[in-house]
Design an enzyme around this catalytic site. Sequence first.
Site, PDB file in Angstrom:
ATOM      1  CG  ASP A  97       8.010  -7.487  -9.198  1.00 16.75           C
ATOM      2  OD1 ASP A  97       8.117  -7.427 -10.439  1.00 16.75           O
ATOM      3  OD2 ASP A  97       8.220  -6.513  -8.451  1.00 16.75           O
ATOM      4  CE  LYS A 107       9.836  -4.203 -10.739  1.00 13.72           C
ATOM      5  NZ  LYS A 107       9.973  -4.701  -9.366  1.00 13.72           N
TER       6      LYS A 107
HETATM    7  N1  LIG Z   1       7.763  -0.981 -10.481  1.00 14.67           N
HETATM    8  C1  LIG Z   1       7.650  -0.178  -9.472  1.00 14.67           C
HETATM    9  O1  LIG Z   1       7.982   1.013  -9.551  1.00 14.67           O
HETATM   10  C2  LIG Z   1       7.084  -0.700  -8.187  1.00 14.67           C
HETATM   11  C3  LIG Z   1       6.778   0.199  -7.148  1.00 14.67           C
HETATM   12  C4  LIG Z   1       6.226  -0.337  -5.969  1.00 14.67           C
HETATM   13  C5  LIG Z   1       6.008  -1.700  -5.863  1.00 14.67           C
HETATM   14  N2  LIG Z   1       6.347  -2.545  -6.888  1.00 14.67           N
HETATM   15  C6  LIG Z   1       6.142  -4.011  -6.792  1.00 14.67           C
HETATM   16  O2  LIG Z   1       4.774  -4.266  -6.478  1.00 14.67           O
HETATM   17  C7  LIG Z   1       4.698  -5.034  -5.289  1.00 14.67           C
HETATM   18  C8  LIG Z   1       3.412  -4.734  -4.525  1.00 14.67           C
HETATM   19  O3  LIG Z   1       3.329  -3.363  -4.204  1.00 14.67           O
HETATM   20  P1  LIG Z   1       3.599  -2.774  -2.731  1.00 14.67           P
HETATM   21  O4  LIG Z   1       4.480  -3.701  -1.968  1.00 14.67           O
HETATM   22  O5  LIG Z   1       4.098  -1.399  -2.930  1.00 14.67           O
HETATM   23  O6  LIG Z   1       2.163  -2.641  -2.073  1.00 14.67           O
HETATM   24  P2  LIG Z   1       0.851  -3.595  -1.903  1.00 14.67           P
HETATM   25  O7  LIG Z   1       1.135  -4.967  -2.370  1.00 14.67           O
HETATM   26  O8  LIG Z   1      -0.271  -2.832  -2.484  1.00 14.67           O
HETATM   27  O9  LIG Z   1       0.631  -3.560  -0.330  1.00 14.67           O
HETATM   28  C9  LIG Z   1       1.505  -4.157   0.557  1.00 14.67           C
HETATM   29  C10 LIG Z   1       1.042  -3.815   1.964  1.00 14.67           C
HETATM   30  O10 LIG Z   1      -0.207  -4.452   2.248  1.00 14.67           O
HETATM   31  C11 LIG Z   1      -0.073  -5.348   3.368  1.00 14.67           C
HETATM   32  N3  LIG Z   1      -0.872  -6.541   3.036  1.00 14.67           N
HETATM   33  C12 LIG Z   1      -0.651  -7.446   2.076  1.00 14.67           C
HETATM   34  N4  LIG Z   1      -1.639  -8.365   2.033  1.00 14.67           N
HETATM   35  C13 LIG Z   1      -2.522  -8.030   3.009  1.00 14.67           C
HETATM   36  C14 LIG Z   1      -3.721  -8.587   3.456  1.00 14.67           C
HETATM   37  N5  LIG Z   1      -4.241  -9.686   2.887  1.00 14.67           N
HETATM   38  N6  LIG Z   1      -4.368  -7.977   4.492  1.00 14.67           N
HETATM   39  C15 LIG Z   1      -3.854  -6.870   5.082  1.00 14.67           C
HETATM   40  N7  LIG Z   1      -2.699  -6.290   4.682  1.00 14.67           N
HETATM   41  C16 LIG Z   1      -2.039  -6.866   3.656  1.00 14.67           C
HETATM   42  C17 LIG Z   1       1.405  -5.616   3.514  1.00 14.67           C
HETATM   43  O11 LIG Z   1       1.777  -5.829   4.851  1.00 14.67           O
HETATM   44  P3  LIG Z   1       2.521  -7.168   5.379  1.00 14.67           P
HETATM   45  O12 LIG Z   1       3.746  -7.394   4.564  1.00 14.67           O
HETATM   46  O13 LIG Z   1       2.819  -6.829   6.811  1.00 14.67           O
HETATM   47  O14 LIG Z   1       1.507  -8.273   5.247  1.00 14.67           O
HETATM   48  C18 LIG Z   1       2.006  -4.297   3.019  1.00 14.67           C
HETATM   49  O15 LIG Z   1       2.003  -3.349   4.059  1.00 14.67           O
HETATM   50  C19 LIG Z   1       5.983  -4.641  -4.548  1.00 14.67           C
HETATM   51  O16 LIG Z   1       6.295  -5.485  -3.480  1.00 14.67           O
HETATM   52  C20 LIG Z   1       6.967  -4.651  -5.682  1.00 14.67           C
HETATM   53  O17 LIG Z   1       7.341  -5.972  -6.013  1.00 14.67           O
HETATM   54  C21 LIG Z   1       6.874  -2.047  -8.052  1.00 14.67           C
END
Ligand SMILES: NC(=O)c1ccc[n+]([C@@H]2O[C@H](COP(=O)([O-])OP(=O)(O)OC[C@H]3O[C@@H](n4cnc5c(N)ncnc54)[C@H](OP(=O)(O)O)[C@@H]3O)[C@@H](O)[C@H]2O)c1
Length: 280
Positions: A49, A79
């Site tokens: 994504d 997107k």
């Molecule tokens: N449509 C939208 O408006 C929108 C908005 C935000 C996000 N998104 C999408 O959703 C995806 C996921 O959301 P997000 O990136 O915001 O947040 P998330 O996936 O909830 O959290 C990511 C964070 O958690 C850490 N992490 C991941 N796995 C872990 C584990 N097993 N143990 C400890 N820490 C862990 C990562 O650090 P490290 O990388 O250092 O491991 C990073 O700091 C995004 O990457 C994006 O593709 C979409």
Amino acid sequence: MPTSLKDTTTLHNGVKMPWLGLGVYKVQEGEEVIQAVKAAIKNGYIGIDTAALYQNEAGVGQAIREAGVPREELFITTKVWNNDQGYDSTLKAFETSLGKLQLDYLDLYLIHWPGPDKNKYRETWKALEKLYKDGRVHAIGVSNFQVHHLEDLIAHTEIKPMVNQVELHPSFNQAALREFCKKEGIQIEAWAPLKQGQLFNDPSLIEIGQKYNKSVAQVILRWDLQNEVVTIPKSIKEQRIVANADIFDFELSAEDMERINSLNKDERVGPDPDTFTRDF
Ligand SMILES: NC(=O)c1ccc[n+]([C@@H]2O[C@H](COP(=O)([O-])OP(=O)(O)OC[C@H]3O[C@@H](n4cnc5c(N)ncnc54)[C@H](OP(=O)(O)O)[C@@H]3O)[C@@H](O)[C@H]2O)c1
């Protein structure tokens, strides 16, 4: 219930979408994103994504080419960003994204945010409908749409969105929106499933994890699957990318599902779609 990373949900147009994918928000263009995406694909992920906003589509594309997995086995989402909303500008933005990814089709194209102007997202949606009918993208959807946005879009356009990607985690579990989307046949996808790292100290989640010998991240991602929510945790660390997918060998009891459901506080980490007007 999905039993592996290759398992898919069938969208309302018949397209198959993986239940678990890698998110790459805030992953740097170049080596960082290339390594993360290659690590994911090497370890069995098929869903990636990204978004024009993330400015890492070129690296995602390079990783896909270097990963050695046939393109058609992967499910690639990007997107259209807010400042490209509108019919012609969306068609142009799509070509730019596809060019950066160096792909000849997308699996899923999403409107990133609804924005304040209903006419604008309706026009944007018409462009997505055209891309879909022309076979340039296999499925189309929206992101951050509330029930009222979806009702409006459904009433004024031809094709119902296949996916709605929204903020969703135990502190913000979107129960009402999930119910609406289920009724309409729209697949819900969770962004920030791990609340961007803010749930790892939650005592209930830690306790549930201990019971199944799983981490808090694994408990949350498993809760997504059991709630029929597609989930896309982000990590740049191979060990975590692997661990986040190690969720197919246990099942949360109905009681534990309910306990996680009850952690809801209607607390977002991201903006409220009804007031988010950046770059419109
Ligand atoms: N449509 C939208 O408006 C929108 C908005 C935000 C996000 N998104 C999408 O959703 C995806 C996921 O959301 P997000 O990136 O915001 O947040 P998330 O996936 O909830 O959290 C990511 C964070 O958690 C850490 N992490 C991941 N796995 C872990 C584990 N097993 N143990 C400890 N820490 C862990 C990562 O650090 P490290 O990388 O250092 O491991 C990073 O700091 C995004 O990457 C994006 O593709 C979409």
